[in-house]
Design a protein around this motif. Sequence first.
Motif, mmCIF file in Angstrom:
data_model
loop_
_atom_site.group_PDB
_atom_site.id
_atom_site.type_symbol
_atom_site.label_atom_id
_atom_site.label_comp_id
_atom_site.label_asym_id
_atom_site.label_seq_id
_atom_site.Cartn_x
_atom_site.Cartn_y
_atom_site.Cartn_z
ATOM 1 N N LEU A 68 0.827 -1.201 0.000
ATOM 2 C CA LEU A 68 0.000 0.000 0.000
ATOM 3 C C LEU A 68 0.865 1.256 0.000
ATOM 4 N N LEU A 69 1.973 1.230 0.721
ATOM 5 C CA LEU A 69 2.865 2.390 0.711
ATOM 6 C C LEU A 69 3.531 2.551 -0.650
ATOM 7 N N GLU A 70 3.890 1.444 -1.270
ATOM 8 C CA GLU A 70 4.462 1.538 -2.618
ATOM 9 C C GLU A 70 3.436 2.112 -3.599
ATOM 10 N N HIS A 71 2.202 1.685 -3.472
ATOM 11 C CA HIS A 71 1.142 2.242 -4.320
ATOM 12 C C HIS A 71 0.973 3.735 -4.028
ATOM 13 N N TYR A 72 1.000 4.093 -2.773
ATOM 14 C CA TYR A 72 0.922 5.505 -2.379
ATOM 15 C C TYR A 72 2.015 6.309 -3.076
ATOM 16 N N ARG A 73 3.237 5.813 -3.014
ATOM 17 C CA ARG A 73 4.350 6.553 -3.622
ATOM 18 C C ARG A 73 4.196 6.673 -5.131
ATOM 19 N N ARG A 74 3.715 5.603 -5.781
ATOM 20 C CA ARG A 74 3.538 5.660 -7.237
ATOM 21 C C ARG A 74 2.482 6.691 -7.619
ATOM 22 N N VAL A 75 1.348 6.672 -6.938
ATOM 23 C CA VAL A 75 0.277 7.615 -7.263
ATOM 24 C C VAL A 75 0.728 9.041 -7.016
ATOM 25 N N ARG A 76 1.360 9.280 -5.870
ATOM 26 C CA ARG A 76 1.804 10.632 -5.542
ATOM 27 C C ARG A 76 2.862 11.122 -6.531
ATOM 28 N N GLN A 77 3.756 10.259 -6.948
ATOM 29 C CA GLN A 77 4.776 10.641 -7.921
ATOM 30 C C GLN A 77 4.159 10.934 -9.277
ATOM 31 N N HIS A 78 3.126 10.190 -9.631
ATOM 32 C CA HIS A 78 2.490 10.411 -10.938
ATOM 33 C C HIS A 78 1.884 11.812 -11.025
ATOM 34 N N SER A 79 1.331 12.320 -9.944
ATOM 35 C CA SER A 79 0.798 13.687 -9.969
ATOM 36 C C SER A 79 1.893 14.690 -10.299
ATOM 37 N N LEU A 80 3.071 14.524 -9.703
ATOM 38 C CA LEU A 80 4.190 15.422 -9.991
ATOM 39 C C LEU A 80 4.665 15.264 -11.431
ATOM 40 N N GLN A 81 4.624 14.043 -11.937
ATOM 41 C CA GLN A 81 5.012 13.817 -13.330
ATOM 42 C C GLN A 81 4.059 14.520 -14.293
ATOM 43 N N LEU A 82 2.759 14.535 -13.956
ATOM 44 C CA LEU A 82 1.795 15.225 -14.813
ATOM 45 C C LEU A 82 2.057 16.724 -14.840
ATOM 46 N N ALA A 83 2.546 17.267 -13.748
ATOM 47 C CA ALA A 83 2.832 18.700 -13.684
ATOM 48 C C ALA A 83 4.182 19.060 -14.306
ATOM 49 N N ALA A 84 5.046 18.081 -14.506
ATOM 50 C CA ALA A 84 6.421 18.352 -14.928
ATOM 51 C C ALA A 84 6.545 19.113 -16.251
ATOM 52 N N PRO A 85 5.697 18.880 -17.273
ATOM 53 C CA PRO A 85 5.855 19.629 -18.529
ATOM 54 C C PRO A 85 5.440 21.099 -18.444
ATOM 55 N N LEU A 86 4.912 21.529 -17.308
ATOM 56 C CA LEU A 86 4.303 22.848 -17.188
ATOM 57 C C LEU A 86 5.220 23.817 -16.454
ATOM 58 N N SER A 87 5.100 25.086 -16.803
ATOM 59 C CA SER A 87 5.823 26.128 -16.084
ATOM 60 C C SER A 87 5.087 26.473 -14.797
ATOM 61 N N ASP A 88 5.763 27.192 -13.912
ATOM 62 C CA ASP A 88 5.083 27.649 -12.702
ATOM 63 C C ASP A 88 3.918 28.566 -13.054
ATOM 64 N N GLU A 89 4.067 29.349 -14.134
ATOM 65 C CA GLU A 89 2.964 30.214 -14.566
ATOM 66 C C GLU A 89 1.762 29.376 -15.011
ATOM 67 N N ASP A 90 2.030 28.293 -15.757
ATOM 68 C CA ASP A 90 0.948 27.385 -16.149
ATOM 69 C C ASP A 90 0.234 26.832 -14.913
#
Length: 418
Positions: free
Chosen positions: A12-34
């Motif tokens: 469950l903790l590994e799943h937690y880490r994967r889901v939480r990391q995926h949110s950051l990955q979705l934001a990665a192509p964007l600028s802070d202004e975006d």
Amino acid sequence: MHAINSAASHPLLEHYRRVRQHSLQLAAPLSDEDCGAQSMPDASPVKWHLAHTTWFFETFILETLEEGFAPFHPAFRVLFNSYYNGIGDKHPRARRGLLTRPAMAQVRAYRADVDARVARLMDGGTTPAQLAMLLTLGLEHEQQHQELLLTDVKHLLAQSALFPAYLEPPAARVLPAPASKAGWIAFDGGLSDIGHAGEGFCFDNELPRHRQFVAPFELAASLVTNGEYLAFIEAGGYRNASLWLAEGWDWVRSQGLQCPLYWQRDETGNWLEFTLHGLQSLELDLPATHLSLFEADAYAHWAGARLPTEAEWELAAHGVPMQCGQLHPAAAVAGAGLRQMFGHCWQWTSSSYAPYPGYRTAPGALGEYNGKFMLNQYVLRGSSCATPAGHARASYRNFFPAGARWQFTGVRLARQPD
């Protein structure tokens, strides 16, 4: 459930880490202004999504179970509360884009702090069953926001005359030839059990499982395509009041609508569609998407069909393979049976979003998750190209008001047998 002995190896903790990391990955192509901008009241900034999902874990897990709990920042309790009246005050939804502070760097620090504390909690001898339930709900909640993040970003980027891409289109690849129109799939109907069954996760609005009579019906084998919807437009569909629900016709007229949300013509009259890959030529074989319930219903009338009920859709969907994650709906490919049930477009049904017989709202603030929205909305079924892998199931009930169309929403037709 057995006690957690090692947080580092606990699934469950590994799943937690994967889901939480995926949110950051979705934001990665964007600028802070975006990440700080908000395009309309129904959408939220990426920064807010990242903070709110973290607020969920801090508020419902750490505040309840962490010994000596202290908030990361006291103001975040108000800034990143969405709609939980039981928690307290909320920052107005339509003004989330005005939150220039905290900066993205502080939101990332907030996420890292809460993640570290959750990991320690999982190795700290707390009540496993309660913790597992809250963690699972929080992760499903974050996956919902991952989909919203993508659709909100798409709406934001579409406001610019630059029509920027969230991600560049993938390299050209050979795809299976689109399927020819496969017609209709017949179902006998009868008494059918509707709602979630089994041991896996579900939201409370999928319960209780109950028996419902469904008359014989047919479903279209695939989703309505851009080419088919273009024929509706060219036949005067947006000018023919007889096709529309009364409120839908008022909606079309008041906004001067003539086509789906992200369609436009170029200077030569050719149709284009804005996608997460930028502005592209309209591909006629792809599913028509970003359609409101009003548009879906009008098209169905024009086509001599109707929208399915949610019970019909669920009965038909059992056993259909899951698909996910392409950033845009794909064309149907050759094969038997129903196509594009999952992973392309959410599909409007004619069913109002209402509680199942015997539904009970959960106690406390978490009881506000679904029940209080069961009014003036319609059910969508399936999942979309933006839905995270593993998040969809046949009993899943999505819901939006009839005029919503910034989500990946499409049309599957239904009809009665001849």
